[in-house]
Scaffold this active site. Structure first.
Site, mmCIF file in Angstrom:
data_model
loop_
_atom_site.group_PDB
_atom_site.id
_atom_site.type_symbol
_atom_site.label_atom_id
_atom_site.label_comp_id
_atom_site.label_asym_id
_atom_site.label_seq_id
_atom_site.Cartn_x
_atom_site.Cartn_y
_atom_site.Cartn_z
ATOM 1 N N GLY A 12 32.711 44.099 41.076
ATOM 2 C CA GLY A 12 34.012 44.713 41.375
ATOM 3 C C GLY A 12 33.807 46.200 41.633
ATOM 4 O O GLY A 12 32.704 46.632 41.993
ATOM 5 N N PHE A 13 34.845 46.988 41.371
ATOM 6 C CA PHE A 13 34.755 48.424 41.666
ATOM 7 C C PHE A 13 33.646 49.093 40.868
ATOM 8 O O PHE A 13 32.915 49.934 41.388
ATOM 9 C CB PHE A 13 36.096 49.102 41.394
ATOM 10 C CG PHE A 13 37.085 48.837 42.473
ATOM 11 C CD1 PHE A 13 37.061 49.565 43.650
ATOM 12 C CD2 PHE A 13 38.059 47.856 42.323
ATOM 13 C CE1 PHE A 13 37.966 49.317 44.662
ATOM 14 C CE2 PHE A 13 38.972 47.599 43.321
ATOM 15 C CZ PHE A 13 38.924 48.332 44.495
ATOM 16 N N GLY A 14 33.519 48.713 39.582
ATOM 17 C CA GLY A 14 32.516 49.352 38.740
ATOM 18 C C GLY A 14 31.103 48.939 39.132
ATOM 19 O O GLY A 14 30.254 49.783 39.455
ATOM 20 N N GLU A 169 55.331 46.082 43.420
ATOM 21 C CA GLU A 169 54.826 45.878 44.786
ATOM 22 C C GLU A 169 55.166 44.476 45.286
ATOM 23 O O GLU A 169 55.603 44.303 46.424
ATOM 24 C CB GLU A 169 53.312 46.123 44.822
ATOM 25 C CG GLU A 169 53.001 47.609 44.703
ATOM 26 C CD GLU A 169 51.513 47.943 44.542
ATOM 27 O OE1 GLU A 169 51.188 49.131 44.611
ATOM 28 O OE2 GLU A 169 50.694 47.033 44.332
ATOM 29 N N ASP A 299 37.549 48.022 33.690
ATOM 30 C CA ASP A 299 38.668 47.434 32.944
ATOM 31 C C ASP A 299 38.281 46.830 31.602
ATOM 32 O O ASP A 299 39.143 46.576 30.770
ATOM 33 C CB ASP A 299 39.332 46.333 33.790
ATOM 34 C CG ASP A 299 40.211 46.907 34.883
ATOM 35 O OD1 ASP A 299 40.205 48.147 35.062
ATOM 36 O OD2 ASP A 299 40.902 46.122 35.562
HETATM 37 C C1 LIG Z 1 47.071 42.931 41.681
HETATM 38 C C2 LIG Z 1 46.336 44.181 41.282
HETATM 39 C C3 LIG Z 1 46.694 45.397 41.846
HETATM 40 C C4 LIG Z 1 46.007 46.557 41.513
HETATM 41 N N1 LIG Z 1 46.393 47.731 42.104
HETATM 42 C C5 LIG Z 1 45.672 48.847 41.851
HETATM 43 C C6 LIG Z 1 45.966 50.052 42.538
HETATM 44 O O1 LIG Z 1 46.891 50.114 43.357
HETATM 45 N N2 LIG Z 1 45.205 51.151 42.265
HETATM 46 C C7 LIG Z 1 44.168 51.094 41.377
HETATM 47 O O2 LIG Z 1 43.480 52.096 41.195
HETATM 48 N N3 LIG Z 1 43.884 49.988 40.685
HETATM 49 C C8 LIG Z 1 44.603 48.857 40.910
HETATM 50 N N4 LIG Z 1 44.299 47.701 40.232
HETATM 51 C C9 LIG Z 1 43.291 47.737 39.148
HETATM 52 C C10 LIG Z 1 41.871 47.720 39.701
HETATM 53 O O3 LIG Z 1 41.713 46.684 40.636
HETATM 54 C C11 LIG Z 1 40.927 47.578 38.536
HETATM 55 O O4 LIG Z 1 41.092 48.674 37.662
HETATM 56 C C12 LIG Z 1 39.470 47.522 39.013
HETATM 57 O O5 LIG Z 1 39.271 46.403 39.834
HETATM 58 C C13 LIG Z 1 38.529 47.498 37.816
HETATM 59 O O6 LIG Z 1 37.214 47.409 38.261
HETATM 60 P P1 LIG Z 1 36.147 46.597 37.417
HETATM 61 O O7 LIG Z 1 34.840 46.806 38.111
HETATM 62 O O8 LIG Z 1 36.260 46.951 35.995
HETATM 63 O O9 LIG Z 1 36.589 45.074 37.525
HETATM 64 P P2 LIG Z 1 36.845 44.171 38.792
HETATM 65 O O10 LIG Z 1 37.027 44.970 40.021
HETATM 66 O O11 LIG Z 1 37.942 43.239 38.404
HETATM 67 O O12 LIG Z 1 35.480 43.346 38.941
HETATM 68 C C14 LIG Z 1 35.049 42.424 38.000
HETATM 69 C C15 LIG Z 1 34.059 41.494 38.688
HETATM 70 O O13 LIG Z 1 33.454 40.680 37.703
HETATM 71 C C16 LIG Z 1 33.336 39.358 38.190
HETATM 72 N N5 LIG Z 1 33.312 38.449 37.036
HETATM 73 C C17 LIG Z 1 34.253 38.311 36.080
HETATM 74 N N6 LIG Z 1 33.855 37.406 35.163
HETATM 75 C C18 LIG Z 1 32.635 36.976 35.563
HETATM 76 C C19 LIG Z 1 31.696 36.045 35.027
HETATM 77 N N7 LIG Z 1 31.918 35.365 33.886
HETATM 78 N N8 LIG Z 1 30.543 35.846 35.687
HETATM 79 C C20 LIG Z 1 30.273 36.532 36.833
HETATM 80 N N9 LIG Z 1 31.116 37.415 37.378
HETATM 81 C C21 LIG Z 1 32.278 37.640 36.760
HETATM 82 C C22 LIG Z 1 34.583 39.185 39.045
HETATM 83 O O14 LIG Z 1 34.391 38.155 39.995
HETATM 84 C C23 LIG Z 1 34.716 40.566 39.689
HETATM 85 O O15 LIG Z 1 34.062 40.640 40.933
HETATM 86 C C24 LIG Z 1 44.953 46.508 40.560
HETATM 87 C C25 LIG Z 1 44.605 45.287 39.983
HETATM 88 C C26 LIG Z 1 45.279 44.125 40.342
HETATM 89 C C27 LIG Z 1 44.877 42.806 39.729
#
Ligand SMILES: Cc1cc2nc3c(=O)[nH]c(=O)nc-3n(C[C@H](O)[C@H](O)[C@H](O)COP(=O)(O)OP(=O)(O)OC[C@H]3O[C@@H](n4cnc5c(N)ncnc54)[C@H](O)[C@@H]3O)c2cc1C
Length: 425
Positions: A12-14, A169, A299
């Site tokens: 994901g983003f991180g 939204e 997150d």
């Molecule tokens: C509907 C929605 C709207 C949003 N709108 C905004 C916005 O307008 N602005 C903003 O800044 N933020 C927004 N966010 C929040 C933002 O998307 C998150 O803060 C961000 O994606 C967090 O990044 P991350 O890397 O922690 O997790 P994520 O981007 O969620 O990535 C996690 C990754 O881990 C993978 N994963 C999970 N479990 C497993 C597993 N067991 N095995 C292998 N892979 C796995 C997933 O497939 C995913 O690719 C929104 C979120 C949602 C759901």
């Protein structure tokens, strides 16, 4: 120097930002995700409301990282950890690591009512968005075929639970879809009569923004025809039915959940302290207490900002955390540069939410604005951060087309004959 193995869980983003930023010749990285694509979640609601199609907001992880020869991408699911032995168990592999970066994100949370998920889907993945879009578009088709006012009313009612950014939204975009886009497409029903209800338990929508912007968001929603019910708690959700604590019942073909998120349930397997939302309480440098070689970002991590408030679960925070961890690990791999790890500092670049065509609210630093200007700002920020040139161009063209023509391209519903085969109809 021996080659160090970095394992990154989640693209994901991180996780993706980490892999794009980190560069050291004596390392190899294995990036694991259960999906083959990176998803731009901030535009998911546009797919759910037929504004954009799926490929416009997602891109294969492999292709994004094809110019990074040190990164191996594995399509696999994380199932467990053995932090003592520095191992991660996946469904198909077991990986040993020197450094581990956990970036598994969050899941939709039903506040102790997991049974509601069946009747009120959340919006977290492309599959969720496509399911919601299909169900909402089919509800209008069913209404065109239905006899009886009350049945039509039920089919044309959409309830969105949760007045945070996702709920706002979704409600705004559905109101626009019904009132503007579908307006002339039906003969037996009048889509402009669709009822969109946004339910929020707290006293105002977008509670993370200043009260003036919440009030503006509510006004803009109401102008689009959304019924905004603040201070209203949901008591129960069942098939097509939302019961409120005040005793009222709303019958709706579509009930959508935008009320809560919690961290990936895998955090429970780390043996670390978690908060109520299941996030890992990390050290100020983002490492796990007792495991300096393991970091949690995005997150799934709980870290406090300079004012002692939790850093919000937004994409810029996840990306900043990834860059912070990349700097720490790179520094430690440089001979003779073993200085103390700096704490993570979150730089809040501002927050915004869009409500519909030309309507949005934004707060950047001390500046607060709303309406068309905020919408233009929202549009450009989301285009700039959308990954990949092709996607950006496709999204810009699609938005321009919908804006000028009041039409939306992504309204094709497929799989109906398959469904008929299964149901024997
Ligand atoms: C509907 C929605 C709207 C949003 N709108 C905004 C916005 O307008 N602005 C903003 O800044 N933020 C927004 N966010 C929040 C933002 O998307 C998150 O803060 C961000 O994606 C967090 O990044 P991350 O890397 O922690 O997790 P994520 O981007 O969620 O990535 C996690 C990754 O881990 C993978 N994963 C999970 N479990 C497993 C597993 N067991 N095995 C292998 N892979 C796995 C997933 O497939 C995913 O690719 C929104 C979120 C949602 C759901």
């Amino acid at each position: 120097m021996e080659t160090k193995h970095l394992v990154v869980l989640g693209a994901g983003f991180g996780g993706l930002t980490f892999c794009q930023t980190f560069n050291h010749p004596d390392t190899r990285i294995t990036l694991v995700d259960r999906q083959n694509h990176h998803l731009f979640q901030p535009l998911l609601y546009q797919v759910a409301t037929a504004g954009l199609s799926a490929p416009e907001i997602a891109q294969p992880v492999r292709s994004i990282l094809s110019n990074k020869p040190r990164v191996t991408v594995l399509l696999d699911s994380v199932v467990d950890f053995n932090l003592a032995e520095k191992k991660v168990a996946l469904e198909k592999n077991t990986l040993s690591y020197d450094y581990l970066v956990l970036a598994l994100g969050g899941v939709t949370s039903y506040f102790g009512h997991p049974e509601w998920e069946e009747f009120a889907p959340g919006l977290k993945s492309l599959d969720d968005a496509l399911r919601i879009r299909r169900h909402v578009l089919l509800a209008f088709e069913k209404a065109e075929n239905a006899s009886g006012e009350s049945e039509r009313g039920r089919l044309m009612t959409i309830v969105v639970v949760g007045g945070g950014p996702t709920g706002v939204e979704l409600a705004g975009a559905f109101a626009e879809l019904a009132r503007r886009v579908l307006k002339s497409d039906f003969r037996r029903i009048d889509p402009t009569q669709a009822r969109i209800v946004l339910i929020e338990a707290g006293p105002r929508v977008l509670a993370h923004l200043p009260p003036k912007l919440s009030a503006s968001a509510q006004r803009q929603l109401e102008k689009l025809g959304v019924e905004v019910r603040t201070g209203t708690k949901v008591k129960n959700i069942s098939q097509g039915r939302v019961e409120l604590e005040n005793g009222q019942v709303i019958e709706a073909e579509n009930i959508l959940w935008g009320a809560g998120v919690s961290a990936s349930s895998l955090t429970k397997k780390l043996g670390a302290e978690l908060d109520r939302a299941g996030r890992v309480k990390v050290n100020p440098d983002l490492s796990l207490p007792g495991h300096p070689e393991v970091f949690a970002i995005g997150d799934m991590a709980l870290v406090l900002d300079e004012e002692g408030k939790p850093v919000p679960g937004v994409s810029p925070a996840a990306m900043q955390m990834a860059k912070h961890v990349a700097r720490i690990i790179r520094g430690e791999l440089e001979p003779g540069r073993q200085s103390a790890r700096p704490p993570f500092r979150y730089w809040d670049k501002g927050t915004m939410a869009t409500i519909g065509r030309s309507a949005a609210v934004a707060k950047i630093g001390r500046i607060e604005f709303n309406g068309f200007l905020a919408w233009v700002a929202w549009l450009f920020v989301h285009l700039i951060f959308l990954i990949g040139f092709r996607n950006r161009l496709a999204v810009l063209l699609q938005w321009a087309y919908s804006y000028v023509a009041y039409k939306r391209g992504a309204r094709i519903v497929t799989g109906l004959s398959e469904e008929a085969k299964h149901t024997g109809t």
